[in-house]
Scaffold this motif. Structure first.
Motif, PDB file in Angstrom:
ATOM      1  N   ASP A   1       0.875  -1.227   0.005  1.00 21.49           N
ATOM      2  CA  ASP A   1       0.050   0.059  -0.113  1.00 21.49           C
ATOM      3  C   ASP A   1       1.127   1.127  -0.106  1.00 21.49           C
ATOM      4  OD1 ASP A   1      -1.657   2.013   0.131  1.00 21.49           O
ATOM      5  OD2 ASP A   1      -2.809   1.023   1.969  1.00 21.49           O
ATOM      6  N   ASN A   2       1.197   1.825  -1.196  1.00 20.35           N
ATOM      7  CA  ASN A   2       2.162   2.784  -1.281  1.00 20.35           C
ATOM      8  C   ASN A   2       1.820   4.074  -0.837  1.00 20.35           C
ATOM      9  OD1 ASN A   2       0.400   3.147  -3.247  1.00 20.35           O
ATOM     10  ND2 ASN A   2       2.068   3.492  -5.082  1.00 20.35           N
ATOM     11  N   TRP A   3       0.525   4.132  -0.520  1.00 18.90           N
ATOM     12  CA  TRP A   3       0.030   5.488   0.109  1.00 18.90           C
ATOM     13  C   TRP A   3       0.247   5.583   1.502  1.00 18.90           C
ATOM     14  CZ3 TRP A   3      -4.340   8.862  -2.278  1.00 18.90           C
ATOM     15  CH2 TRP A   3      -4.320   8.971  -3.556  1.00 18.90           C
ATOM     16  N   LYS A   4       0.075   4.275   2.068  1.00 18.26           N
ATOM     17  CA  LYS A   4      -0.314   4.508   3.818  1.00 18.26           C
ATOM     18  C   LYS A   4       0.859   3.589   4.447  1.00 18.26           C
ATOM     19  CE  LYS A   4      -3.281   7.689   4.100  1.00 18.26           C
ATOM     20  NZ  LYS A   4      -3.053   9.032   4.777  1.00 18.26           N
ATOM     21  N   ASP A   5       1.294   2.637   3.594  1.00 14.23           N
ATOM     22  CA  ASP A   5       2.349   1.706   4.140  1.00 14.23           C
ATOM     23  C   ASP A   5       3.613   1.488   3.407  1.00 14.23           C
ATOM     24  OD1 ASP A   5       3.939  -0.289   5.468  1.00 14.23           O
ATOM     25  OD2 ASP A   5       2.036  -1.657   5.966  1.00 14.23           O
ATOM     26  N   ASN A   6       4.777   2.172   3.925  1.00 13.05           N
ATOM     27  CA  ASN A   6       5.990   2.385   3.015  1.00 13.05           C
ATOM     28  C   ASN A   6       7.062   1.324   3.534  1.00 13.05           C
ATOM     29  OD1 ASN A   6       5.175   4.093   0.814  1.00 13.05           O
ATOM     30  ND2 ASN A   6       5.343   5.855   2.319  1.00 13.05           N
ATOM     31  N   GLN A   7       6.438   0.317   4.434  1.00 15.79           N
ATOM     32  CA  GLN A   7       7.349  -0.497   5.105  1.00 15.79           C
ATOM     33  C   GLN A   7       7.084  -2.019   4.640  1.00 15.79           C
ATOM     34  OE1 GLN A   7       6.966   1.429   9.147  1.00 15.79           O
ATOM     35  NE2 GLN A   7       9.062   0.445   9.188  1.00 15.79           N
ATOM     36  N   THR A   8       5.707  -2.158   4.038  1.00 23.62           N
ATOM     37  CA  THR A   8       5.429  -3.379   3.859  1.00 23.62           C
ATOM     38  C   THR A   8       5.456  -3.912   2.239  1.00 23.62           C
ATOM     39  OG1 THR A   8       4.071  -3.583   5.933  1.00 23.62           O
ATOM     40  CG2 THR A   8       3.492  -5.226   4.082  1.00 23.62           C
ATOM     41  N   ALA A   9       6.247  -4.837   1.759  1.00 26.87           N
ATOM     42  CA  ALA A   9       6.141  -5.208   0.547  1.00 26.87           C
ATOM     43  C   ALA A   9       5.470  -6.524   0.326  1.00 26.87           C
ATOM     44  CB  ALA A   9       7.714  -5.241  -0.102  1.00 26.87           C
ATOM     45  N   GLN A  10       5.307  -6.729  -0.803  1.00 25.66           N
ATOM     46  CA  GLN A  10       4.494  -8.187  -1.150  1.00 25.66           C
ATOM     47  C   GLN A  10       4.537  -8.601  -2.306  1.00 25.66           C
ATOM     48  OE1 GLN A  10      -0.062  -6.288  -2.018  1.00 25.66           O
ATOM     49  NE2 GLN A  10       0.133  -8.384  -0.980  1.00 25.66           N
ATOM     50  N   THR A  11       4.484  -9.987  -2.799  1.00 21.86           N
ATOM     51  CA  THR A  11       4.333 -10.384  -3.817  1.00 21.86           C
ATOM     52  C   THR A  11       3.092 -10.512  -4.307  1.00 21.86           C
ATOM     53  OG1 THR A  11       4.184 -12.747  -3.339  1.00 21.86           O
ATOM     54  CG2 THR A  11       6.431 -11.599  -4.109  1.00 21.86           C
ATOM     55  N   ASP A  12       2.192 -10.999  -3.410  1.00 19.66           N
ATOM     56  CA  ASP A  12       0.516 -10.935  -3.390  1.00 19.66           C
ATOM     57  C   ASP A  12       0.273 -11.318  -1.734  1.00 19.66           C
ATOM     58  OD1 ASP A  12       1.181 -13.892  -3.095  1.00 19.66           O
ATOM     59  OD2 ASP A  12       0.588 -14.021  -5.254  1.00 19.66           O
ATOM     60  N   SER A  13      -0.972 -11.863  -1.589  1.00 21.77           N
ATOM     61  CA  SER A  13      -1.416 -11.965  -0.403  1.00 21.77           C
ATOM     62  C   SER A  13      -0.622 -13.449   0.241  1.00 21.77           C
ATOM     63  CB  SER A  13      -2.870 -11.967  -0.273  1.00 21.77           C
ATOM     64  OG  SER A  13      -3.314 -13.059  -0.797  1.00 21.77           O
ATOM     65  N   THR A  14      -0.158 -13.846  -0.303  1.00 19.87           N
ATOM     66  CA  THR A  14       0.621 -15.071   0.306  1.00 19.87           C
ATOM     67  C   THR A  14       2.056 -14.772   0.750  1.00 19.87           C
ATOM     68  OG1 THR A  14       1.788 -15.909  -1.826  1.00 19.87           O
ATOM     69  CG2 THR A  14      -0.677 -16.419  -1.385  1.00 19.87           C
ATOM     70  N   TYR A  15       2.597 -13.669   0.348  1.00 22.38           N
ATOM     71  CA  TYR A  15       3.948 -13.475   0.814  1.00 22.38           C
ATOM     72  C   TYR A  15       4.178 -11.995   1.061  1.00 22.38           C
ATOM     73  CZ  TYR A  15       9.261 -13.556   0.722  1.00 22.38           C
ATOM     74  OH  TYR A  15      10.614 -13.501   1.071  1.00 22.38           O
ATOM     75  N   TYR A  16       4.880 -11.532   2.319  1.00 22.31           N
ATOM     76  CA  TYR A  16       5.116 -10.161   2.728  1.00 22.31           C
ATOM     77  C   TYR A  16       6.334 -10.161   3.256  1.00 22.31           C
ATOM     78  CZ  TYR A  16       0.177  -9.438   2.564  1.00 22.31           C
ATOM     79  OH  TYR A  16      -1.290  -9.146   2.129  1.00 22.31           O
ATOM     80  N   LEU A  17       6.985  -9.048   3.064  1.00 24.27           N
ATOM     81  CA  LEU A  17       8.348  -8.603   3.583  1.00 24.27           C
ATOM     82  C   LEU A  17       8.189  -7.387   4.167  1.00 24.27           C
ATOM     83  CD1 LEU A  17      10.999 -10.040   3.927  1.00 24.27           C
ATOM     84  CD2 LEU A  17      11.941  -8.900   1.869  1.00 24.27           C
ATOM     85  N   ILE A  18       8.434  -7.095   5.744  1.00 27.88           N
ATOM     86  CA  ILE A  18       8.203  -6.085   6.464  1.00 27.88           C
ATOM     87  C   ILE A  18       9.573  -5.465   6.636  1.00 27.88           C
ATOM     88  CG2 ILE A  18       7.103  -4.869   8.329  1.00 27.88           C
ATOM     89  CD1 ILE A  18       4.916  -6.788   7.851  1.00 27.88           C
ATOM     90  N   TYR A  19      10.023  -4.255   6.533  1.00 27.26           N
ATOM     91  CA  TYR A  19      11.292  -3.884   6.739  1.00 27.26           C
ATOM     92  C   TYR A  19      11.103  -2.584   7.797  1.00 27.26           C
ATOM     93  CZ  TYR A  19      16.291  -1.626   6.452  1.00 27.26           C
ATOM     94  OH  TYR A  19      17.429  -1.105   6.658  1.00 27.26           O
ATOM     95  N   LEU A  20      11.760  -2.803   9.157  1.00 22.71           N
ATOM     96  CA  LEU A  20      11.528  -1.852  10.195  1.00 22.71           C
ATOM     97  C   LEU A  20      12.972  -0.705  10.067  1.00 22.71           C
ATOM     98  CD1 LEU A  20      10.841  -3.988  13.326  1.00 22.71           C
ATOM     99  CD2 LEU A  20       9.330  -3.047  11.543  1.00 22.71           C
ATOM    100  N   GLY A  21      13.699  -0.791   9.380  1.00 23.83           N
ATOM    101  CA  GLY A  21      14.974   0.085   9.223  1.00 23.83           C
ATOM    102  C   GLY A  21      15.709   0.397  10.649  1.00 23.83           C
ATOM    103  N   LYS A  22      16.290   1.459  10.581  1.00 25.26           N
ATOM    104  CA  LYS A  22      16.971   1.692  11.712  1.00 25.26           C
ATOM    105  C   LYS A  22      16.428   2.007  13.112  1.00 25.26           C
ATOM    106  CE  LYS A  22      20.991   5.000  12.967  1.00 25.26           C
ATOM    107  NZ  LYS A  22      21.747   6.191  12.530  1.00 25.26           N
ATOM    108  N   PRO A  23      15.099   2.746  13.113  1.00 22.72           N
ATOM    109  CA  PRO A  23      14.589   2.561  14.417  1.00 22.72           C
ATOM    110  C   PRO A  23      14.376   1.515  15.111  1.00 22.72           C
ATOM    111  CG  PRO A  23      13.333   3.970  12.838  1.00 22.72           C
ATOM    112  CD  PRO A  23      14.375   3.070  12.222  1.00 22.72           C
ATOM    113  N   LYS A  24      14.395   1.597  16.281  1.00 25.08           N
ATOM    114  CA  LYS A  24      14.176   0.359  17.155  1.00 25.08           C
ATOM    115  C   LYS A  24      12.936  -0.015  17.896  1.00 25.08           C
ATOM    116  CE  LYS A  24      19.299  -0.002  18.800  1.00 25.08           C
ATOM    117  NZ  LYS A  24      20.180  -0.102  19.881  1.00 25.08           N
ATOM    118  N   GLN A  25      12.303  -1.287  18.009  1.00 25.23           N
ATOM    119  CA  GLN A  25      10.867  -1.218  18.484  1.00 25.23           C
ATOM    120  C   GLN A  25      11.224  -2.446  19.703  1.00 25.23           C
ATOM    121  OE1 GLN A  25       8.486  -0.731  14.395  1.00 25.23           O
ATOM    122  NE2 GLN A  25       7.905  -2.405  15.838  1.00 25.23           N
ATOM    123  N   LYS A  26      10.286  -2.503  20.594  1.00 31.68           N
ATOM    124  CA  LYS A  26      10.322  -3.209  21.907  1.00 31.68           C
ATOM    125  C   LYS A  26       9.620  -4.296  21.383  1.00 31.68           C
ATOM    126  CE  LYS A  26      11.652  -0.253  25.531  1.00 31.68           C
ATOM    127  NZ  LYS A  26      11.121   0.148  26.940  1.00 31.68           N
TER     128      LYS A  26
END
Length: 527
Positions: A431-456
Motif C-alpha cells: 500500500d504505497n499510500w499509507k504503508d511504506n514498510q510492507t512489500a508483497q508479491t501477493d497476499s501469500t508473501y510479505y516482507l516488512i522492513y523496520l529500518g534503523k528505528p528500534k522497537q520493543k
C-alpha cells in the motif's frame, strides 16, 4: 573415348566429395542459443578499413531475417558476430563493397543452451527483469569504473573478488578514466596514434583495446555477471580527449562498439555516466546517440542513461529501464518507489553514494547505511547498486579500480539477494499510500522492513489493500538484516476482519523484539 568418360566421372565424383565435405563441415557447426557464431574473413588492409570497407551479413531461418554489421579487427581480419535467438538451422550471406568479403554464404545449427546459459536479460512485469528463458533476475550490482584499465594482476584480483561475491551486475567504463583516485595510464588505448597535430586518429580504432574489453566481458559472463557498459563519461577533461571527439566520431565509435559487442549476451548499454557533466555534449545530442545504439544493436540489449544532477527523459523508447544517481530516495521509507510511478519502467538507483572512508560526501557511507539503502530500494519495488570507496594502503579503491572488497555491506547484500531469490517473486509496496514498510508479491508473501528505528515489540499487521480474507493463517520469520539471521517466530497468526485499512491477527498478539536496528519480518501463507 572411354578414358575421357572415366576421367569425367572421376572429376564429378571428386567435386561431389568436396561439396559434401564442405556442406557437412558447415552443417556440423553448432552454436548454443544466445551464444556467439562468428564469421572471419580476410580482406584488404590498405586505405582505412574501419571507414572505407563496409561489411555485414544477413542471417535467416524459417521465420526471421536479421541484418548484422561486421567490423575490421586489424591485420586484414574482418569479423561478423551473431547471437542466434532461435533454435534450428540458420543460413547467412555476407554483403560488402569488397569482392573478397561479398556474397560469402554458409549455415550453422543453433542448439539448446546449457544449464548456465539463460540468455539475455529482459524487462518483465513493467518494473522488473528476467532472463530470456524465463528465470527471474534481480540486479544486485556493484561499481568498479576503471577496473579493465589496471593491468592483469589487479584485473584478475577483481575477478577473484567478484567470483566470491553475490554481485550479478557491474557498472564499468569502456573508455579509460582520469579522475580522483584513478590517474594511471591504461595498457591499451581505443584509438591509434594520430599525426603530429592530433594525438589520436579518431577514424582508426585500436583492436587490441576492444579485444581486451571483450575478454573481460566474457570473464564476467563466466561468473554470471552482467556488464553494464558506460559508453561515455566526463572523467577525461582533456587528458586524452575521448570525451570531446565530436559527434561524427562519437557515432562512429558507437557503431563500431555495437558491431563488436552486441552478440555478447551479458552486455547492457549505459549511454553515459553523469551525462549532464559532459560539457562537450549538449543535452539534445543524447537522443541521437541512444537511437544509434538501439539502431545498431539487432538484439535490443537493455539500455539506460545515467544522470549527475539532472534527470534525463527516461520515458523515451530507447531506454528500457531507469538508471538514477540520487541517494535521497533510499534514505527513508517509500521514496524509492516514487519514480516507478513517473516512468513505468524498472528503476535502478545506480549511485546512492558509497560505503567508504573518503572525505568526499559521496564516499563515506557506513556499511549499515549502504545495506539499508539497498533494503529501502527492494522494499519499494526498485533496485540499488552497491559501491565501495574504502581507502587503505595505497590508492586502490574498489569503486575506482576494482581489487579486493573490504567493506561490511557486500555480505549483507548477498544475504538479501538470497532472501529475495528464495521468495516467490519480485516485490512491490503493498500500500504505497499509507504503508511504506510492507512489500508483497501477493497476499501469500510479505516482507516488512523496520529500518534503523528500534522497537520493543511488534504486532502482526498487514495493509487491507491486496490483503487476505478472514481466517488466513501465516507463519512469520524475524530477520536481522545486519547479523544475517533468520529466526522463526513460534506462533501461527490468523487474520481477522479488517479494521479500517489494516488487517490484524485475531488475538492481536504482540511479539517481543531484540534491542537491535535493521530488523525485518518475512510472512508466509500456511497452505
Amino acid at each position: 573415348m572411354q578414358t575421357n568418360k572415366t576421367f569425367f566421372l572421376f572429376f564429378v565424383f571428386v567435386v561431389l566429395l568436396v561439396f559434401l565435405f564442405l556442406f557437412g563441415a558447415h552443417a556440423q557447426v553448432k552454436v548454443e542459443r544466445w551464444n556467439r557464431f562468428e564469421i572471419s574473413l580476410k580482406g584488404p588492409v590498405t586505405g582505412n578499413p574501419f571507414t572505407e570497407n563496409h561489411f555485414s551479413a544477413i542471417f535467416s531461418n524459417n521465420s526471421k531475417r536479421v541484418s548484422v554489421d561486421g567490423f575490421y579487427d586489424g591485420e586484414g581480419n574482418y569479423l561478423i558476430r551473431f547471437m542466434p535467438m532461435e533454435l534450428g538451422k540458420w543460413n547467412y550471406i555476407t554483403v560488402s563493397n569488397i569482392a573478397a568479403l561479398n556474397h560469402r554464404s554458409g549455415l550453422f545449427t543453433c542448439v539448446a543452451p546449457n544449464n548456465a546459459n539463460h540468455g539475455m536479460i529482459r524487462v518483465a512485469d513493467t518494473y522488473h527483469f528476467r532472463y530470456e528463458d524465463g528465470k527471474p533476475y534481480y540486479p544486485f550490482g556493484t561499481t568498479a569504473y576503471a577496473w579493465i584499465h589496471q593491468g592483469p594482476e589487479l584485473e584478475e584480483a577483481t575477478l577473484t573478488t567478484l567470483k566470491s561475491s553475490a554481485f550479478n551486475k557491474i557498472r564499468m567504463c569502456i573508455l579509460p578514466k582520469y579522475y580522483t583516485y584513478v590517474t594511471n595510464e591504461p595498457l591499451f588505448y581505443p584509438y591509434e596514434k594520430g599525426d603530429g597535430k592530433n594525438r589520436w586518429n579518431f577514424k582508426r580504432f585500436n583492436p587490441a583495446f576492444f579485444r581486451h574489453l571483450e575478454k573481460r566481458i566474457d570473464d564476467l559472463n563466466a561468473l554470471g555477471i552482467e556488464a553494464d557498459l558506460i559508453i561515455f563519461h566526463p572523467y577525461d577533461k582533456g587528458h586524452w580527449g575521448f570525451d570531446s571527439m565530436g559527434k561524427e566520431n562519437d557515432l562512429l565509435y558507437i557503431k563500431y562498439l555495437a558491431a563488436r559487442l552486441s552478440a555478447f549476451r551479458n552486455v547492457w548499454w549505459s549511454m553515459a555516466n553523469e551525462f549532464d557533466y559532459i560539457k562537450s555534449k549538449p543535452r539534445a545530442v543524447w537522443d541521437d546517440y541512444a537511437a544509434a545504439v538501439v539502431g545498431h544493436d539487432p538484439y535490443r540489449h537493455l539500455c539506460s542513461i545515467h544522470n549527475g544532477s539532472v534527470y534525463y527523459d527516461n520515458w523515451k523508447p530507447y531506454f528500457t529501464h531507469v538508471s538514477i544517481q540520487n541517494g535521497a530516495p533510499v534514505e527513508d521509507f517509500g521514496r524509492a518507489g516514487l519514480l516507478r510511478d513517473v516512468y513505468f519502467k524498472p528503476v535502478i538507483y545506480d549511485e546512492v553514494c558509497y560505503e567508504g572512508n573518503l572525505p568526499q560526501r559521496w564516499g563515506r557511507l557506513t556499511g549499515q547505511e549502504m545495506t539499508a539503502a539497498v533494503w529501502q530500494g527492494i522494499i519499494a519495488g526498485t533496485y540499488v547498486t552497491h559501491g565501495e570507496s574504502i581507502k587503505g594502503n595505497g590508492d586502490t579503491i574498489f569503486w575506482a579500480k576494482g581489487g579486493i572488497l573490504k567493506g561490511e555491506s557486500p555480505a549483507r547484500i548477498a544475504f538479501l539477494r538470497t532472501l529475495l531469490e528464495n521468495g516467490p517473486g519480485p516485490l512491490h509496496l503493498a500500500d504505497n499510500w499509507k504503508d511504506n514498510q510492507t512489500a508483497q508479491t501477493d497476499s501469500t508473501y510479505y516482507l516488512i522492513y523496520l529500518g534503523k528505528p528500534k522497537q520493543k515489540e511488534w504486532m502482526f499487521s498487514l495493509p487491507k489493500k491486496g490483503g487476505p480474507p478472514v481466517g488466513t493463517k501465516y507463519k512469520v520469520d524475524l530477520i536481522d538484516t545486519w547479523k544475517m539471521s533468520v529466526t522463526p517466530i513460534n506462533q501461527v497468526f490468523e487474520t481477522s476482519k479488517a479494521d479500517g485499512y489494516r488487517i490484524y491477527d485475531k488475538n492481536h498478539s504482540l511479539v517481543s523484539l531484540p534491542d537491535d536496528s535493521y530488523l525485518a519480518f518475512r510472512i508466509h501463507l500456511i497452505k
